[in-house]
Design a protein around this motif. Structure first.
Motif, PDB file in Angstrom:
ATOM      1  N   PRO A 195     -19.490 -22.763  71.384  1.00  0.00           N
ATOM      2  CA  PRO A 195     -18.973 -23.125  70.128  1.00  0.00           C
ATOM      3  C   PRO A 195     -18.192 -24.476  70.339  1.00  0.00           C
ATOM      4  N   PRO A 196     -18.682 -25.685  69.421  1.00  0.00           N
ATOM      5  CA  PRO A 196     -18.152 -26.765  69.642  1.00  0.00           C
ATOM      6  C   PRO A 196     -16.583 -27.037  69.104  1.00  0.00           C
ATOM      7  N   HIS A 197     -15.968 -27.856  69.652  1.00  0.00           N
ATOM      8  CA  HIS A 197     -14.453 -27.759  69.153  1.00  0.00           C
ATOM      9  C   HIS A 197     -14.354 -28.108  67.732  1.00  0.00           C
ATOM     10  N   PRO A 198     -15.067 -29.399  67.248  1.00  0.00           N
ATOM     11  CA  PRO A 198     -14.867 -29.599  65.956  1.00  0.00           C
ATOM     12  C   PRO A 198     -14.969 -28.352  64.872  1.00  0.00           C
ATOM     13  N   GLU A 199     -15.392 -27.301  65.282  1.00  0.00           N
ATOM     14  CA  GLU A 199     -15.662 -25.953  64.476  1.00  0.00           C
ATOM     15  C   GLU A 199     -14.782 -25.139  64.654  1.00  0.00           C
ATOM     16  N   ILE A 200     -13.600 -25.369  65.323  1.00  0.00           N
ATOM     17  CA  ILE A 200     -12.612 -24.429  65.583  1.00  0.00           C
ATOM     18  C   ILE A 200     -11.166 -24.943  64.996  1.00  0.00           C
ATOM     19  N   ASP A 201     -10.641 -24.359  64.424  1.00  0.00           N
ATOM     20  CA  ASP A 201      -9.270 -24.416  63.888  1.00  0.00           C
ATOM     21  C   ASP A 201      -8.065 -23.687  64.698  1.00  0.00           C
ATOM     22  N   LEU A 202      -8.075 -22.731  65.334  1.00  0.00           N
ATOM     23  CA  LEU A 202      -7.398 -21.969  65.630  1.00  0.00           C
ATOM     24  C   LEU A 202      -7.562 -20.960  66.848  1.00  0.00           C
ATOM     25  N   ILE A 203      -6.756 -20.957  68.061  1.00  0.00           N
ATOM     26  CA  ILE A 203      -6.947 -20.244  69.050  1.00  0.00           C
ATOM     27  C   ILE A 203      -5.772 -19.546  69.249  1.00  0.00           C
ATOM     28  N   VAL A 204      -5.669 -18.135  69.671  1.00  0.00           N
ATOM     29  CA  VAL A 204      -4.654 -17.241  70.010  1.00  0.00           C
ATOM     30  C   VAL A 204      -5.114 -16.599  71.297  1.00  0.00           C
ATOM     31  N   VAL A 205      -3.946 -16.929  72.004  1.00  0.00           N
ATOM     32  CA  VAL A 205      -4.106 -16.219  73.447  1.00  0.00           C
ATOM     33  C   VAL A 205      -3.006 -15.377  73.636  1.00  0.00           C
ATOM     34  N   ASN A 206      -3.303 -13.904  73.679  1.00  0.00           N
ATOM     35  CA  ASN A 206      -2.265 -12.845  73.813  1.00  0.00           C
ATOM     36  C   ASN A 206      -1.293 -12.948  73.017  1.00  0.00           C
ATOM     37  N   GLY A 207      -1.621 -13.323  71.785  1.00  0.00           N
ATOM     38  CA  GLY A 207      -0.984 -13.201  70.537  1.00  0.00           C
ATOM     39  C   GLY A 207      -0.126 -14.419  70.259  1.00  0.00           C
ATOM     40  N   GLN A 208      -0.293 -15.465  71.094  1.00  0.00           N
ATOM     41  CA  GLN A 208       0.437 -16.925  71.019  1.00  0.00           C
ATOM     42  C   GLN A 208      -0.666 -18.068  70.672  1.00  0.00           C
ATOM     43  N   SER A 209      -0.285 -18.700  69.202  1.00  0.00           N
ATOM     44  CA  SER A 209      -1.372 -19.824  69.018  1.00  0.00           C
ATOM     45  C   SER A 209      -1.039 -21.100  70.471  1.00  0.00           C
ATOM     46  N   VAL A 210      -2.170 -21.562  70.812  1.00  0.00           N
ATOM     47  CA  VAL A 210      -2.092 -22.462  71.706  1.00  0.00           C
ATOM     48  C   VAL A 210      -3.144 -23.778  71.169  1.00  0.00           C
TER      49      VAL A 210
ATOM     50  N   ARG B  78     -27.576 -31.671  63.785  1.00  0.00           N
ATOM     51  CA  ARG B  78     -28.480 -30.496  64.463  1.00  0.00           C
ATOM     52  C   ARG B  78     -28.379 -30.405  66.109  1.00  0.00           C
ATOM     53  N   ASP B  79     -27.619 -31.328  66.574  1.00  0.00           N
ATOM     54  CA  ASP B  79     -27.294 -31.250  68.123  1.00  0.00           C
ATOM     55  C   ASP B  79     -25.717 -30.888  68.522  1.00  0.00           C
ATOM     56  N   VAL B  80     -25.675 -29.702  69.146  1.00  0.00           N
ATOM     57  CA  VAL B  80     -24.329 -29.128  69.495  1.00  0.00           C
ATOM     58  C   VAL B  80     -23.701 -30.210  70.298  1.00  0.00           C
ATOM     59  N   GLY B  81     -24.558 -30.768  71.345  1.00  0.00           N
ATOM     60  CA  GLY B  81     -24.052 -31.718  72.464  1.00  0.00           C
ATOM     61  C   GLY B  81     -23.356 -32.863  71.649  1.00  0.00           C
ATOM     62  N   VAL B  82     -23.471 -33.360  70.495  1.00  0.00           N
ATOM     63  CA  VAL B  82     -22.888 -34.435  69.817  1.00  0.00           C
ATOM     64  C   VAL B  82     -21.563 -34.055  69.515  1.00  0.00           C
TER      65      VAL B  82
ATOM     66  N   TYR C 137     -13.968 -34.706  63.684  1.00  0.00           N
ATOM     67  CA  TYR C 137     -14.448 -33.996  62.508  1.00  0.00           C
ATOM     68  C   TYR C 137     -15.925 -33.793  62.758  1.00  0.00           C
ATOM     69  N   GLY C 138     -16.821 -32.785  62.535  1.00  0.00           N
ATOM     70  CA  GLY C 138     -18.007 -32.504  62.771  1.00  0.00           C
ATOM     71  C   GLY C 138     -18.642 -31.106  62.473  1.00  0.00           C
ATOM     72  N   TYR C 139     -19.747 -30.988  62.214  1.00  0.00           N
ATOM     73  CA  TYR C 139     -20.353 -29.599  61.794  1.00  0.00           C
ATOM     74  C   TYR C 139     -21.797 -29.525  62.005  1.00  0.00           C
ATOM     75  N   PHE C 140     -22.285 -28.281  62.561  1.00  0.00           N
ATOM     76  CA  PHE C 140     -23.514 -28.022  62.932  1.00  0.00           C
ATOM     77  C   PHE C 140     -24.140 -27.521  61.617  1.00  0.00           C
ATOM     78  N   VAL C 141     -25.243 -28.203  61.219  1.00  0.00           N
ATOM     79  CA  VAL C 141     -25.878 -27.894  60.032  1.00  0.00           C
ATOM     80  C   VAL C 141     -26.858 -26.773  60.151  1.00  0.00           C
ATOM     81  N   ARG C 142     -26.686 -25.402  59.700  1.00  0.00           N
ATOM     82  CA  ARG C 142     -27.167 -24.356  59.944  1.00  0.00           C
ATOM     83  C   ARG C 142     -28.501 -23.977  59.223  1.00  0.00           C
ATOM     84  N   ASN C 143     -28.683 -24.597  57.931  1.00  0.00           N
ATOM     85  CA  ASN C 143     -30.135 -24.273  57.108  1.00  0.00           C
ATOM     86  C   ASN C 143     -31.056 -25.583  57.446  1.00  0.00           C
ATOM     87  N   THR C 144     -32.279 -25.108  57.457  1.00  0.00           N
ATOM     88  CA  THR C 144     -33.343 -26.011  57.639  1.00  0.00           C
ATOM     89  C   THR C 144     -33.943 -26.757  56.380  1.00  0.00           C
TER      90      THR C 144
END
Length: 249
Positions: free
Chosen positions: A47-62, A146-150, A158-165
């Protein structure tokens, strides 16, 4: 001699799209023997970072700079409000106001639809990846691609991978992701060049439209940039149906 370490990752929400069906069903075990950030580890999985809002490691937000440790239990979320933990850190800032977009070469029809809805949308069929990323960062535009590398380029916020065709389904998808109906101003932009439209007197453009159009219609709009002329012909009715579908979704 380096010691091999193990961490387990579980992905939640729409970012499961980037995983295989097997990976979606259970925690993903990752072995590593280097000192790396959680951002590197997550994007190595998919998963690319712009699509991620929250990461929890061992119960703690990082944050993205967290250094991975042996035995870490990691939960990765696309939605900041998906889980309650103390002192949550939002990894992707909330977008400031009405969305502006820049689209890659695969999304020309979607670009036209977004302009039709009144959104400032940049599109060329020859944007290099580095230009997409730089313009997105410099102008606070959302990259649709449609390019995850971008999306994995470090400067992209800010970014989003368009799923539909299907182009119309893509518009509905982007509405769901960015709440387009809240900001829509239909028929305010040129679908060809993204310029702003203004109403013009019929007399000023009568020589620039087909005679049959001049005889049938009295209201016209013209692009301030490319000077393309618009009127409420059969194409307008088709676009209204598309807009109604989005507004009622």
């Amino acid at each position: 001699m380096s010691t091999q370490k193990i961490a387990h990752f579980t992905f939640h929400g729409r970012i499961q799209f980037f995983l295989s069906r097997h990976q979606q069903d259970q925690p993903i075990e990752q072995t590593f023997d280097w000192r790396g950030t959680i951002k590197d580890m997550v994007e190595a999985i998919a998963p690319p970072h712009p699509e991620i809002d929250l990461i929890v490691v061992n119960g703690q937000s990082v944050d993205w700079d967290y250094i991975m440790q042996d035995g870490d239990e990691v939960h990765v979320y696309s939605d900041f409000d998906a889980v309650d933990v103390p002192n949550k850190i939002r990894l992707t800032p909330a977008y400031p106001g009405k969305p502006k977009f820049i689209l890659d070469t695969h999304l020309g029809r979607l670009a036209s639809y977004l302009r039709m809805m009144g959104f400032d949308t940049l599109y060329r069929n020859d944007y290099p990846d580095d230009v997409l990323a730089e313009v997105s960062a410099n102008e606070e535009r959302i990259v649709l691609t449609r390019d995850v590398g971008v999306l994995k380029r470090g400067i992209v916020v800010y970014g989003y991978f368009v799923r539909n065709t299907d182009p119309r389904k893509r518009l509905l998808e982007i509405n769901e992701r960015y709440n387009l109906v809240k900001y829509a101003e239909p028929f305010g932009r040129c679908m060809s060049c993204n310029g702003n439209l203004r109403e013009v007197a019929k007399a000023t453009i009568i020589d620039d439209v087909p005679e049959s159009v001049a005889e049938t219609y009295d209201t016209f709009h013209q692009c301030l940039s490319c000077e393309k002329i618009y009127w409420k012909g059969s194409h307008y009715t088709k676009m209204e149906r598309i807009i109604d579908e989005v507004m009622s979704s």
